[in-house]
Design a protein around this motif. Structure first.
Motif, short mmCIF file in Angstrom:
data_model
loop_
_atom_site.label_atom_id
_atom_site.label_comp_id
_atom_site.label_asym_id
_atom_site.label_seq_id
_atom_site.Cartn_x
_atom_site.Cartn_y
_atom_site.Cartn_z
N ILE A 2 -25.25 27.69 5.66
CA ILE A 2 -23.79 27.45 5.76
C ILE A 2 -23.55 26.12 6.47
O ILE A 2 -22.72 25.31 6.05
CB ILE A 2 -23.10 28.60 6.52
N GLN A 3 -24.31 25.90 7.55
CA GLN A 3 -24.17 24.64 8.29
C GLN A 3 -24.49 23.44 7.40
O GLN A 3 -23.81 22.42 7.44
CB GLN A 3 -25.09 24.68 9.53
N GLN A 4 -25.50 23.61 6.56
CA GLN A 4 -25.86 22.52 5.64
C GLN A 4 -24.73 22.26 4.65
O GLN A 4 -24.42 21.10 4.34
CB GLN A 4 -27.14 22.90 4.91
N VAL B 34 -16.91 9.49 2.88
CA VAL B 34 -16.33 9.43 4.23
C VAL B 34 -15.63 8.10 4.43
O VAL B 34 -14.52 8.04 4.94
CB VAL B 34 -17.40 9.65 5.31
N ALA C 268 -20.06 19.00 2.94
CA ALA C 268 -18.61 18.93 2.69
C ALA C 268 -17.96 17.82 3.51
O ALA C 268 -17.14 17.06 3.00
CB ALA C 268 -17.96 20.27 3.00
N ILE C 269 -18.36 17.72 4.79
CA ILE C 269 -17.70 16.68 5.60
C ILE C 269 -18.17 15.29 5.21
O ILE C 269 -17.50 14.31 5.49
CB ILE C 269 -17.90 16.90 7.12
N MET C 270 -19.32 15.21 4.53
CA MET C 270 -19.77 13.90 4.06
C MET C 270 -19.19 13.58 2.69
O MET C 270 -19.53 12.56 2.10
CB MET C 270 -21.30 13.85 3.99
N ILE D 97 -21.57 22.85 5.13
CA ILE D 97 -20.45 22.20 5.85
C ILE D 97 -20.78 20.72 6.04
O ILE D 97 -19.92 19.85 5.88
CB ILE D 97 -20.19 22.90 7.20
N GLY D 98 -22.05 20.45 6.37
CA GLY D 98 -22.48 19.05 6.51
C GLY D 98 -22.23 18.26 5.24
O GLY D 98 -21.72 17.15 5.27
N ALA E 254 -27.04 31.28 8.33
CA ALA E 254 -26.23 30.31 9.08
C ALA E 254 -26.69 28.87 8.86
O ALA E 254 -25.86 27.96 8.77
CB ALA E 254 -26.28 30.66 10.57
N LEU F 193 -21.45 26.10 13.75
CA LEU F 193 -20.61 27.17 13.18
C LEU F 193 -19.78 27.93 14.21
O LEU F 193 -18.66 28.33 13.93
CB LEU F 193 -21.45 28.18 12.38
#
Lengths: 625, 193
Positions: B122-124, A113, B129-131, B126-127, B119, A208
């Motif tokens: 999936i949220q994990q 990041v 991925a954004i990190m 995405i977490g 879900a 989500l």
């Protein structure tokens, strides 16, 4: 007189020296953790209400933090905590022996990041060491790039990582009574953010599917688009180098960036008021929430956003140019600013490895910094990274994070510290859009779709998880104001024909050269300390915000900030038995720090130049004894 | 006149330029578009197979409508890129080295079955991925969740042996490269799968 524990005093010209007649000024005695560990073990054995909770990994953290705690579910207290960085890397080792010009590109990889901020911090360290001073446009554009990185970092924390802890899906599960009340509570700032009730905000924080969650994702794109116009790519830019920026900037570039910047004018107003409404709602529902994640307001920040007409890259003048930064460097102890001088900040920092997977080093290369101030053997310029994952238990060593201390106190790195120090110290020169008040910062945000607004962040009465999140929301406002100011400064320079953006430099091929980069990530404090011998890096030390925050206990047995914050957290969650206890209050406390563990940790195969990335014993319970 | 571009690069350049100008129907006779993408980290020995293979593939000759790119820039950035061109690609071929406990150098190709985890998972992802975490599985799951993947996604995986820092493949992974390239070419050509 900012030091209470280190034997350092200042003369009437502000020069530091060691107190006379102190025989071994930096000596310390280590306090054993055995009694504490035994006491908790005994409690666990004889009391059915005492439960050991291992959060491993702590989700919505970048993958390498395990957190062990012992809780008393009857008294709703946390009895024991251990923060454990489970991943280690070795940028300090990778960089040894390399051409200094590699440092910005390699150290950028320390984080997925904050790559740009590491690159810039590295560039600053080398500018001091070479030395080379960038032209004003190079400095203004670098400031702008930093702000763009925060546009990525702060929204993703507020709405994708920490935000879900306050969403309908979580709150309804852990505190159904609060969810009921939220649906009926009007949101005070509905006219700005558009949510009629606090419940509506919580619904849009749902992971989500929530509108705020999805908008947060979209904002990461806006930030990246703006960043790559100058940085070339993100998160690891190719154009950030010592002496400025290695690209050309035109009025078109500024216009392209403005088209993204203007989106932030409204987004930051909305974000600040959403978090105001959320935080104030929780306090109103139960004032005990003020204790979640609380700890003494001991914060440190190296300051950011250099004055293009004052920064000269020299250590000797760093106290002066540091105080002209848009965010003032400094240290806060028990809520009071004790210094705004970069040199005092720098010489007070020490790193200890008593409970970390490293071997002590017994060398001290520098007795003083380049200005003649005394340096500890545990200071970064004297540190040697020697990984040694031995003695893995809570009494001996349990983390790849070290224990940084300032004046031997556990300090917190936090983006909000920038607002706190800037607002309280009131040393910055006049700046458009920012006005320190002594008890906070007023920020004048230009109009976009919403009208222009004055927002004010006030120094909080208590320092806790909620204020960290609120502070981060206001940090986005602060960032937007600084970005717009630097955008105007940069545009003006281009218009007047001052388009030089980089200063040529020669890498010194002989002799000793040292430098430090004092900069900051979206989470707060970041420094790089470089030592160059005969043209090659002989030592390179990175101190990240999460190293401060994830710190294990220090030699005196004092907990690090995560550990201390969780220890002070009351368990306010509604649960009927130990089996359905979720630990949401503990998670809120940890996540409020915006943890970024890959920054914290280091890796090296001892005795070789091989560098690996590997998880070690991620089961916290497994390392006991 | 001598071609200034390596084979395949001209097509990609043209495709990119025409996407920017909005000329989506850039080949009347060419109704299918295939993206071949490498995914992974650089400088991690065998784990870098995806991105390392990309420039090699780009210098080969390909039929019109086939693009080759390095998609190691993060699952969410990939999603956002695909959102800009809804339904642009008919087939996606992803190449990556993934540790799954098979024999080192083993090559495994499969069609993505669009199975999503719950879900929270999936949220994990995405977490992560954004990190900044780059991962083939995250790319597939996040892409599927946001509905941006083409209907037909082929994955070609190689089992890595050396997961450490390094700029070379192990012998077994190196030996697998011709087979990987053959499979990529076959899947790019065989439109009916």
């Amino acid at each position: 007189m900012c030091f209470k524990n280190l034997p350092i005093e200042f003369d009437d010209k502000g020069r530091a020296h060691l107190k006379q007649d102190v025989r071994d000024p930096y000596a310390y005695e280590t306090r054993s953790l055995h009694d504490q560990a035994d006491k908790v073990k005994e409690l666990l054995a004889r009391n059915g209400y005492i439960k050991s909770v291992d959060l491993d990994p702590v989700t919505r953290v970048a993958g390498a933090l395990a957190f062990h705690s012992v809780v008393d579910l009857k008294d709703r207290k946390v009895l024991e905590t251990n923060s454990m960085a489970t991943l280690f890397r070795g940028y300090e080792v990778i960089l040894k022996g390399r051409d200094p010009r590699d440092a910005a590109f390699i150290s950028s990889r320390a984080c997925g990041v904050c790559g740009g901020v590491h690159a810039t911090t590295s560039a600053l360290a080398l500018e001091m060491a070479f030395p080379v001073k960038p032209p004003p446009l190079g400095i203004a554009v670098r400031n702008l790039l930093l702000a763009l990185e925060f546009w990525y970092d702060n929204p993703l924390h507020l709405f994708l990582l920490a935000g879900p802890d306050y969403s309908q899906s979580i709150v309804q599960t852990t505190n159904p009574g609060i969810w009921e009340r939220a649906q009926k509570t009007p949101a005070p700032h509905a006219n700005v953010h558009g949510y009629k009730t606090v419940g509506d905000i919580m619904l849009d924080l749902n992971p989500l599917t929530g509108g705020l969650y999805l908008e947060g994702l979209q904002m990461t794109r806006t930030a990246r688009e703006a960043y790559v116009m100058v940085g070339g790519k993100y998160p690891h830019p190719e154009t950030v180098i010592p002496g400025g920026i290695s690209t050309t900037i035109s009025i078109t570039t500024f216009n392209e960036i403005y088209s993204r910047l203007s989106q932030l004018f409204d987004y930051c107003k909305k974000t600040a008021f959403i978090w105001d409404d959320l935080v104030d709602f929780f306090y109103a529902v139960n004032p005990e929430y003020k204790k979640v994640g609380t700890r003494p307001a001991n914060l440190i920040d190296s300051g950011i956003w250099d004055d293009p007409f004052a920064y000269d890259a020299s250590y000797e003048n760093s106290n002066a140019w540091g105080e002209r930064r848009w965010a003032t460097p400094g240290v806060i102890v028990d809520g009071q600013v004790v210094t705004t001088k970069l040199q005092a900040l720098n010489i007070g920092v020490e790193e200890f490895v008593t409970h970390s997977y490293y071997e002590e080093w017994n060398t001290k290369r520098f007795d003083t910094d380049p200005a003649g101030n005394p340096l500890s053997p545990y200071h970064l310029w004297n540190k040697d990274t020697k990984p040694q994952p031995a003695g893995q238990n809570w009494r001996e060593k349990y983390s790849w994070s070290t224990a940084p201390r300032w004046d031997r106190k556990a300090m917190e790195a936090e983006c909000c510290a920038r607002l706190w120090i800037t607002g309280a110290a009131q040393v910055i020169p006049h700046r458009r859009f920012i006005e320190p008040t002594g008890h906070g910062v007023k920020m004048h945000v230009p109009m976009s779709t919403l009208p222009a607004m004055d927002l004010e962040w006030k120094i909080p009465e208590v320092w806790n998880a909620f204020e960290r999140n609120r502070g981060r929301a206001y940090h986005l406002v602060f960032t937007t104001c600084v970005a717009f100011d630097n955008w105007l400064v940069g545009l003006d320079l281009v218009k007047r024909g001052h388009t030089e953006i980089h200063t040529e430099f020669e890498t010194p091929r002989h002799g000793l050269h040292i430098g430090a980069g004092f900069w900051g990530a979206g989470r707060g404090y970041l420094t790089h300390h470089a030592t160059i011998d005969n043209g090659a890096l002989s030592n390179y030390q990175i101190l990240t915000p999460s190293t401060w925050n994830a710190s294990p206990r220090d030699p005196w047995g004092n907990p690090g900030p995560y550990e201390e914050a969780v220890l002070n957290t009351p368990l306010l969650e509604e649960f009927s038995s130990a089996e359905n206890f979720k630990g949401i209050d503990i998670l809120r406390a940890i996540r409020s720090f915006d943890p970024c563990m890959p920054c914290t940790t280091h890796i090296h195969v001892d005795g070789t130049d091989q560098v690996v990335t590997r998880e070690v014993n991620t089961c916290a319970c497994g390392i006991e004894d | 006149m001598k071609d200034e571009f390596a084979p395949g690069l001209r097509e990609q350049t043209l495709a990119r330029a025409q996407r920017v100008t909005g000329k989506m129907n850039w080949k009347n006779e060419q109704s299918t578009r295939v993206m071949i993408a490498g995914v992974g980290y650089h400088n991690l020995s065998d784990l870098s197979l995806g991105p390392v293979l990309v420039p090699q593939l780009q210098h080969m000759e390909w039929s019109p409508g086939i693009e080759i790119d390095d998609w190691s820039f993060g699952p969410l950035a990939v999603v956002q890129r695909l959102e800009d061109q809804p339904n642009y690609y008919d087939r996606l071929i992803l190449i990556s080295a993934v540790e799954r406990g098979r024999a080192p150098g083993a090559v495994h190709a499969y069609r993505w079955q669009k199975q999503l985890p719950d879900a929270d998972e999936i949220q994990q992802r995405i977490g992560e991925a954004i990190m900044g975490v780059i991962s083939l599985d995250n790319l597939l799951i996040i892409g599927q969740h946001f509905g941006v993947l083409p209907e037909d996604v082929i994955v070609i995986e190689v089992e890595p042996e050396d997961l450490n820092w390094g700029e070379k493949f192990t012998a077994r992974v190196q030996a697998a490269l011709p087979r990987v390239i053959d499979m990529v070419r076959a899947y790019a050509r065989a439109w009916d799968g």
